[in-house]
Design a protein around this motif. Sequence first.
Motif, PDB file in Angstrom:
ATOM      1  N   TYR A  79      -3.408   8.410   7.025  1.00 13.10           N
ATOM      2  CA  TYR A  79      -3.612   6.987   7.304  1.00 13.10           C
ATOM      3  C   TYR A  79      -4.976   6.730   7.940  1.00 13.10           C
ATOM      4  O   TYR A  79      -5.674   5.780   7.574  1.00 13.10           O
ATOM      5  N   SER A  80      -5.378   7.603   8.871  1.00 13.60           N
ATOM      6  CA  SER A  80      -6.669   7.338   9.522  1.00 13.60           C
ATOM      7  C   SER A  80      -7.807   7.516   8.516  1.00 13.60           C
ATOM      8  O   SER A  80      -8.812   6.793   8.569  1.00 13.60           O
ATOM      9  N   GLY A  81      -7.644   8.469   7.596  1.00 15.36           N
ATOM     10  CA  GLY A  81      -8.655   8.635   6.542  1.00 15.36           C
ATOM     11  C   GLY A  81      -8.744   7.370   5.682  1.00 15.36           C
ATOM     12  O   GLY A  81      -9.835   6.936   5.291  1.00 15.36           O
ATOM     13  N   LEU A  82      -7.604   6.769   5.416  1.00 16.11           N
ATOM     14  CA  LEU A  82      -7.597   5.544   4.608  1.00 16.11           C
ATOM     15  C   LEU A  82      -8.309   4.407   5.350  1.00 16.11           C
ATOM     16  O   LEU A  82      -9.113   3.669   4.754  1.00 16.11           O
ATOM     17  N   LEU A  83      -8.028   4.293   6.650  1.00 17.91           N
ATOM     18  CA  LEU A  83      -8.703   3.259   7.440  1.00 17.91           C
ATOM     19  C   LEU A  83     -10.227   3.442   7.380  1.00 17.91           C
ATOM     20  O   LEU A  83     -10.975   2.472   7.200  1.00 17.91           O
ATOM     21  N   LEU A 131      -5.059  -2.416   5.454  1.00 23.74           N
ATOM     22  CA  LEU A 131      -5.876  -3.604   5.161  1.00 23.74           C
ATOM     23  C   LEU A 131      -5.779  -4.597   6.313  1.00 23.74           C
ATOM     24  O   LEU A 131      -6.784  -5.179   6.732  1.00 23.74           O
ATOM     25  N   VAL A 132      -4.566  -4.763   6.835  1.00 22.05           N
ATOM     26  CA  VAL A 132      -4.385  -5.692   7.965  1.00 22.05           C
ATOM     27  C   VAL A 132      -5.109  -5.144   9.190  1.00 22.05           C
ATOM     28  O   VAL A 132      -5.874  -5.854   9.851  1.00 22.05           O
ATOM     29  N   ILE A 136      -9.521  -6.409   6.474  1.00 21.19           N
ATOM     30  CA  ILE A 136     -10.225  -6.536   5.187  1.00 21.19           C
ATOM     31  C   ILE A 136      -9.436  -7.435   4.240  1.00 21.19           C
ATOM     32  O   ILE A 136      -8.260  -7.182   3.959  1.00 21.19           O
ATOM     33  N   ASP A 137     -10.104  -8.462   3.763  1.00 20.53           N
ATOM     34  CA  ASP A 137      -9.465  -9.458   2.903  1.00 20.53           C
ATOM     35  C   ASP A 137      -9.667  -9.066   1.433  1.00 20.53           C
ATOM     36  O   ASP A 137     -10.438  -9.687   0.721  1.00 20.53           O
ATOM     37  N   MET A 199       7.680  -4.724  -0.206  1.00 25.48           N
ATOM     38  CA  MET A 199       6.572  -4.552   0.740  1.00 25.48           C
ATOM     39  C   MET A 199       5.428  -5.505   0.394  1.00 25.48           C
ATOM     40  O   MET A 199       4.819  -6.116   1.286  1.00 25.48           O
ATOM     41  N   LEU A 200       5.150  -5.642  -0.869  1.00 25.77           N
ATOM     42  CA  LEU A 200       4.067  -6.539  -1.295  1.00 25.77           C
ATOM     43  C   LEU A 200       4.407  -7.982  -0.907  1.00 25.77           C
ATOM     44  O   LEU A 200       3.557  -8.730  -0.394  1.00 25.77           O
ATOM     45  N   ALA A 201       5.659  -8.382  -1.137  1.00 24.56           N
ATOM     46  CA  ALA A 201       6.075  -9.761  -0.825  1.00 24.56           C
ATOM     47  C   ALA A 201       5.989 -10.004   0.680  1.00 24.56           C
ATOM     48  O   ALA A 201       5.536 -11.068   1.130  1.00 24.56           O
ATOM     49  N   PHE A 202       6.393  -9.011   1.474  1.00 23.20           N
ATOM     50  CA  PHE A 202       6.373  -9.202   2.932  1.00 23.20           C
ATOM     51  C   PHE A 202       4.937  -9.372   3.436  1.00 23.20           C
ATOM     52  O   PHE A 202       4.634 -10.291   4.205  1.00 23.20           O
ATOM     53  N   TYR A 203       4.039  -8.487   3.007  1.00 24.97           N
ATOM     54  CA  TYR A 203       2.664  -8.563   3.522  1.00 24.97           C
ATOM     55  C   TYR A 203       1.923  -9.798   2.986  1.00 24.97           C
ATOM     56  O   TYR A 203       1.030 -10.314   3.658  1.00 24.97           O
TER      57      TYR A 203
END
Length: 419
Positions: A79-83, A131-132, A136-137, A199-203
Amino acid sequence: MKILVLGGDGFCGWPTSLHLSDKGHDIVIVDNLSRRQIDVLLEVQPLTPITSISERLITWQELTGKKIGFEFLDIANDYSGLLTVLKKHKPDAVVHFAEQRSAPYSMKSPTTKRYTVDNNVKVTHNLLCALVEAGIDAHVVHLGTMGVYGYGWFGTAPIPEGYLSIKVDTPEGEIAREVLHPANPGSVYHMTKTLDQLMLAFYAKNDGIRVTDLHQGIVWGTQTPQTSLDERLINRFDYDGDYGTVLNRFLMQAAIGYPLTVHGTGGQTRAFIHIRDTVRCIELALANPPKHGERPAIFNQVTEVFRVRELAKLISKVTGVPISNLPNPRIEAAENDLAVNNQQFLALGLNPTTLSQGLLAEVQEITTKYAYRVDRSKIPARSQWRPTSSSTQVSSKKTKAAKPSKPRSKSKKISSISK
Ligand code: NAD
Ligand code: USQ
């Protein structure tokens, strides 16, 4: 646009990366090369001689002067690599292909079931959460599947694009609503795609992420204009019993004279799309993002509908290779009708490649040319949806080898052609 392509080394991701780069977008592929590692563990190679990711990228730059970036990253487990990657590249859009996509592989053993869920659910959630966190938009274009709907619910009533119109009786009277179409997955893999939808709908609702979810049918074909430029850019073509999909398998089997492996009566009807149309659909989706605060836009990314036995008959007629009706290793309806709405992509200008146009070229150019690479022992589909006692033993013996290890470092209705 600056675009991250997650899973950009895969069958759909590689031609999409080249297509978008060709159109002038700034592309960075993010991939942990797990698909290549699964090939090693299954002791199979794609029909086509794909080169390493470095050779692919160098060749593309040599031929076109365009540079595609690459980040080696396990999105599910780093996850940190992705950030870091998101903050470094600040993408305008992220195309998300990075999942374990084979239904038979997902049903092979307890280990592959768990791997598929852990990998796919974590990749999608890590992306949305990161992304949140990074602020990043980016527009997220996710590759979903037609299999989230099941394959036809009310006979030949067309499957809508993502949302079902319902009417509910309330004390205040009848209320009309659109809800996510009920999920009806047919494998652990397809189940992960139904979880992705939530998950997509929630975010989208909670964080205003702009999401397009593409419910894609079975992709066939191999090459696009860009991957055909040089053999070093060739796309992967899977033919084995786990990763080969039905139409490409039949085309390969015809090329080597192997009786066409129809499961059961072949009465299963499915939706299809050529890889050339996949890459165009992604481009169209990127150009038409939903607005902030809107629910995910859902497109059915399909162009034609066929019944499996009709495909087999067609290919058998053209090539003279016989059909073999095998016991079906899956649990699925023996016969189903299917009609699908795909009006949104047609309205955006998609001009579909049809089977009749592409079929012969595909047989001649790819399957015949590379027929010498086929390992016939890898053709049978051995993954059983409900393990027999002997297959349980086999799968538990293979359990260790089947899971890729962590990386060491970083409204037009399409009707079925047959009833
Ligand atoms: P593929 O297996 O060829 O490619 C997936 C890529 O994602 C691979 O390069 C793999 O290494 C990468 N990946 C997987 N997990 C990762 C992780 N944790 N971190 C980083 N990279 C990771 O699959 P494909 O056929 O190109 O499919 C792409 C997407 O399209 C999938 O999500 C699939 O569900 C969907 N789809 C495919 C088809 C089809 O017929 N191929 C049809 C409908 C939908
Ligand atoms: N089938 C045969 N013979 C074969 C292989 C398959 O008869 O040799 C049958 C299967 O039993 C099934 C149908 O063909 O009824 C489709 O199987 P497939 O392996 O071509 O496709 P599937 O397992 O559904 O998965 C593929 C992709 C997956 C994607 C899905 C889209 O691997 O990533 O999500 O297609 S869809 O089918 O629309 O859900």
